[in-house]
Design a protein around this motif. Structure first.
Motif, PDB file in Angstrom:
ATOM      1  N   SER A 184       0.834  -1.210   0.000  1.00 48.74           N
ATOM      2  CA  SER A 184       0.000   0.000   0.000  1.00 48.74           C
ATOM      3  C   SER A 184       0.863   1.252   0.000  1.00 48.74           C
ATOM      4  CB  SER A 184      -0.927   0.005   1.214  1.00 48.74           C
ATOM      5  OG  SER A 184      -0.183  -0.029   2.422  1.00 48.74           O
ATOM      6  N   SER A 185       2.032   1.215   0.647  1.00 42.85           N
ATOM      7  CA  SER A 185       2.915   2.385   0.641  1.00 42.85           C
ATOM      8  C   SER A 185       3.476   2.637  -0.757  1.00 42.85           C
ATOM      9  CB  SER A 185       4.045   2.199   1.649  1.00 42.85           C
ATOM     10  OG  SER A 185       4.791   1.029   1.363  1.00 42.85           O
ATOM     11  N   ASP A 207       0.778   4.151  -2.766  1.00 41.98           N
ATOM     12  CA  ASP A 207       0.649   5.577  -2.444  1.00 41.98           C
ATOM     13  C   ASP A 207       1.701   6.397  -3.182  1.00 41.98           C
ATOM     14  OD1 ASP A 207      -0.344   7.843  -1.239  1.00 41.98           O
ATOM     15  OD2 ASP A 207       0.800   7.577   0.607  1.00 41.98           O
ATOM     16  N   THR A 221      -8.235  -0.399   1.546  1.00 38.73           N
ATOM     17  CA  THR A 221      -7.947   0.984   1.955  1.00 38.73           C
ATOM     18  C   THR A 221      -8.356   1.925   0.826  1.00 38.73           C
ATOM     19  OG1 THR A 221      -6.060   0.316   3.320  1.00 38.73           O
ATOM     20  CG2 THR A 221      -6.141   2.618   2.619  1.00 38.73           C
ATOM     21  N   THR A 222      -9.026   3.020   1.196  1.00 41.80           N
ATOM     22  CA  THR A 222      -9.315   4.084   0.219  1.00 41.80           C
ATOM     23  C   THR A 222      -8.440   5.276   0.558  1.00 41.80           C
ATOM     24  OG1 THR A 222     -11.112   5.005   1.553  1.00 41.80           O
ATOM     25  CG2 THR A 222     -11.701   3.359  -0.090  1.00 41.80           C
ATOM     26  N   PHE A 223      -7.927   5.940  -0.470  1.00 42.30           N
ATOM     27  CA  PHE A 223      -7.055   7.093  -0.295  1.00 42.30           C
ATOM     28  C   PHE A 223      -7.845   8.380  -0.547  1.00 42.30           C
ATOM     29  CE2 PHE A 223      -4.373   3.526  -0.978  1.00 42.30           C
ATOM     30  CZ  PHE A 223      -3.200   3.779  -0.290  1.00 42.30           C
ATOM     31  N   ASN A 271      -8.452  12.138  -1.811  1.00 42.03           N
ATOM     32  CA  ASN A 271      -8.074  13.225  -2.705  1.00 42.03           C
ATOM     33  C   ASN A 271      -8.460  14.527  -2.000  1.00 42.03           C
ATOM     34  OD1 ASN A 271      -7.981  15.234  -4.701  1.00 42.03           O
ATOM     35  ND2 ASN A 271      -8.393  13.756  -6.328  1.00 42.03           N
ATOM     36  N   SER A 283     -13.587   9.967  -0.693  1.00 40.59           N
ATOM     37  CA  SER A 283     -13.244   8.759   0.061  1.00 40.59           C
ATOM     38  C   SER A 283     -14.504   8.018   0.502  1.00 40.59           C
ATOM     39  CB  SER A 283     -12.386   9.119   1.278  1.00 40.59           C
ATOM     40  OG  SER A 283     -13.089  10.001   2.143  1.00 40.59           O
TER      41      SER A 283
END
Length: 371
Positions: A98-99, A102, A130-132, A134, A141
């Motif tokens: 996930s990192s 990102d 996971t949702t990121f 904006n 989100s």
């Protein structure tokens, strides 16, 4: 006396310019001003279904994944096929971290990329994702989470199964309503100041003209008493004013101006309009003796009335809101300016608009009406 009133009525009917300045223009200005009150600066937001249609873009960024949940294959393609939207496009990023996902999002920044989405794992009990966020679209989100839940729900239980989510914001708080009342009070104060400034600046012209062209002197020589002369002027001028005041008072209720009509505020509004009419007309009569030319009297009266009915009340209310000048403005400055009818008139309406604000500033513990 009857003859004087009839003569004054005939003169008033012939004075088209005076009728326009004293009746039609004030009513028109007030109608425009109160129509602006309907446009709330702090509107209560209506609810709406939470869906991808809230944004123009339906572009996803998603990682490549594949999991077997019981007999169902949950992977990137099947997931995207069940998203509740049309014209969905997705940028697939091949990574198990996930990192790293990102960092890829940051490296290829796109403002239309509202729904970055990363699936960690999935089994028969839990789908971990996971949702990121904006930053240009904070609600994105929530939309992404809603869309992902619908996709998983439909994929595992079959087509036709979905989750409906409704976004319903809270109503405006009391603090927001106080701010709205304050802003509305400033708007109403401005239009009251402009509208009710035309009346005295027009009345004073007739008084000066009659004195300078010797019309008043001729009437006195003909046997008209001074009391009768001024009383006839006063009654006709008051009649014209009451027509404007009645329309203004009706507008308070037509446009539902709460801080002017709630509780006993309706009575205070009525008393302000009535008291202002008497004092304003008598003040104009006294003020007319300071001028020998109608034009000078009209211009000076307009400026004095406008300044005293808007700028002075705004200055006083502003000083009352600040701790160092609060006592001086409330107990000294305000009392000095109250001898000016236009100040007392506008200041009274502004105080009613700000009564809740003053309750906080002065620490009032009981409900205070308009009196």
């Amino acid at each position: 006396m009857k003859g004087l009133l009839v003569k004054k009525l005939i003169e008033t009917r012939r004075d088209i310019g005076g009728l326009i300045n004293e009746i039609f223009i004030p009513i028109l200005i007030m109608a425009v001003g109160f129509s602006l009150i309907g446009f709330k600066l702090l509107r209560e937001q209506a609810g709406a279904p939470l869906s991808m249609s809230l944004f123009s873009s339906q572009s996803f960024a998603i990682n490549k994944f594949s999991f077997r949940v019981n007999d169902t294959l949950l992977n990137t393609q099947t997931f995207l096929a069940r998203l509740p939207g049309s014209n969905v496009t997705a940028r697939q990023i091949s990574t198990d971290s996930s990192s790293e996902f990102d960092r890829e999002l940051f490296a290829k920044n796109a403002t239309e990329q509202f729904y970055p989405f990363f699936v960690h794992s999935a089994n028969s009990s839990v789908v971990n994702f996971t949702t990121f966020v904006n930053a240009t679209a904070p609600l994105a989100s929530l939309v992404a989470l809603h869309a992902a839940n619908n996709a998983v729900y439909s994929l595992l239980l079959g087509p036709g199964h979905k989750i409906d989510t409704f976004l319903s914001p809270f109503a405006n708080t009391n603090g927001m309503k106080k701010v709205e009342d304050t802003l509305d009070g400033l708007i109403i104060g401005l239009f009251l100041a402009v509208a009710y400034t035309f009346i005295p600046s027009s009345l004073i012209v007739n008084i000066i003209q009659e004195r300078e062209c010797k019309s008043k002197r001729l009437k006195i020589i003909s046997g008209v008493s001074l009391f009768g002369y001024w009383l006839s002027h006063f009654l006709i001028d008051l009649l014209k004013y009451l027509l404007v005041a009645t329309v203004t008072y009706a507008l308070f209720f037509i446009y539902r101006v709460d801080f002017l009509t709630r509780g006993n505020h309706w009575l205070m509004s009525l008393l302000l309009l009535l008291a202002f009419g008497f004092t304003m007309i008598l003040g104009v009569y006294c003020f007319s003796f300071a001028f020998s030319r109608p034009f000078n009297g009209q211009i000076f009266t307009f400026l004095i009335c406008f300044v005293s009915s808007y700028f002075l009340p705004v200055i006083v209310q502003g000083m009352r809101a600040v701790e160092p000048t609060r006592h001086f403005a409330h107990n000294v400055l305000q009392n000095i300016f109250r001898v000016i009818p236009h100040f007392s008139f506008s200041n009274g309406f502004m105080i009613m608009a700000n009564i809740d604000l003053f309750r906080v500033l002065y620490g009032w513990t009981r409900i205070n009406g308009a009196f």
